[in-house]
Design an enzyme around this catalytic site. Structure first.
Site, PDB file in Angstrom:
ATOM      1  N   HIS A   9      -8.040 -59.935  20.090  1.00  0.00           N
ATOM      2  CA  HIS A   9      -9.190 -60.583  20.725  1.00  0.00           C
ATOM      3  C   HIS A   9      -8.910 -60.931  22.181  1.00  0.00           C
ATOM      4  O   HIS A   9      -9.741 -60.713  23.059  1.00  0.00           O
ATOM      5  CB  HIS A   9      -9.579 -61.849  19.957  1.00  0.00           C
ATOM      6  CG  HIS A   9     -10.834 -62.476  20.504  1.00  0.00           C
ATOM      7  ND1 HIS A   9     -10.830 -63.268  21.621  1.00  0.00           N
ATOM      8  CD2 HIS A   9     -12.118 -62.372  20.103  1.00  0.00           C
ATOM      9  CE1 HIS A   9     -12.075 -63.654  21.880  1.00  0.00           C
ATOM     10  NE2 HIS A   9     -12.868 -63.119  20.970  1.00  0.00           N
ATOM     11  N   GLY A  75     -16.036 -59.332  11.486  1.00  0.00           N
ATOM     12  CA  GLY A  75     -17.146 -59.911  12.230  1.00  0.00           C
ATOM     13  C   GLY A  75     -17.696 -58.927  13.261  1.00  0.00           C
ATOM     14  O   GLY A  75     -17.306 -57.762  13.298  1.00  0.00           O
TER      15      GLY A  75
END
Lengths: 124, 124
Positions: A9, A75
């Site tokens: 991320h 996600g």
């Protein structure tokens, strides 16, 4: 020539990005002959970006790149954002085989890894 | 009696929380005799909370609880937020041995798991 690109991320906390870079070095050692080049990239907040990370693999001579999302759940980042950034490079380099692997949270071995992580706490 | 509690961040996306619950079920199977009770809890955005998750373990008869942070990096959640919530229950139940294990991102096996995740992409 085959490259492995871990995509994390990215964090405002530089130590977290460094953890990913250290893991990438461990992975390069563990890969042996399986991959010729191992690198990392970040979805946001850290460098290199995903397109830049893929470009580094191509510059190193890769004609095959496997992108592994270093994420625990499927996600939006895993289902939309990473594929969108990878697609940019696929369009730019149709001669390079760029594929996205499963995200790490979906690995069948994750339960055993959690157990391995828990066990030493009782031996301590 | 020994319990294992996986602690995940928690998500507004219920499917992500369900992934953690499914992993918890896999883990309960994988644990065999190593842990008598396996459960999960969430730092935020989903139920049960960490204190409630620890309480569920105690209610199930645990006198030892290992909390495993299901996080990839040692950010504030791992270093401060989870320990603070665990400390609440340690104070409330001094008779129960509650310990926090290493977070999953620090597991030595994580590099091999990433490799295992990448490999099938080339067999596909």
């Amino acid at each position: 020539m085959k490259a492995l690109l871990i995509v994390a991320h990215g964090s405002r906390r530089e130590a977290s990005n460094e953890e990913v870079r250290a893991l990438t070095r461990d992975l390069a050692k563990a890969a042996g002959d399986a991959f010729d080049h191992v690198d990392c990239a970040f979805l946001e907040l850290a460098d290199p970006s995903i397109p830049d990370g893929i470009q580094h693999c191509i510059d190193a001579g890769a004609d095959q790149v496997v992108v592994v999302p270093y994420f625990l759940s499927a996600g939006r980042h895993v289902t939309e954002d990473i594929p969108a950034q990878v697609a940019l490079k696929q369009a730019e380099h149709p001669d390079v085989d760029i594929r996205i692997a499963a995200y790490i949270g979906s690995a069948p071995g994750i339960a055993d890894l959690l157990l391995d992580t828990a066990r030493p706490t009782w031996r301590a």
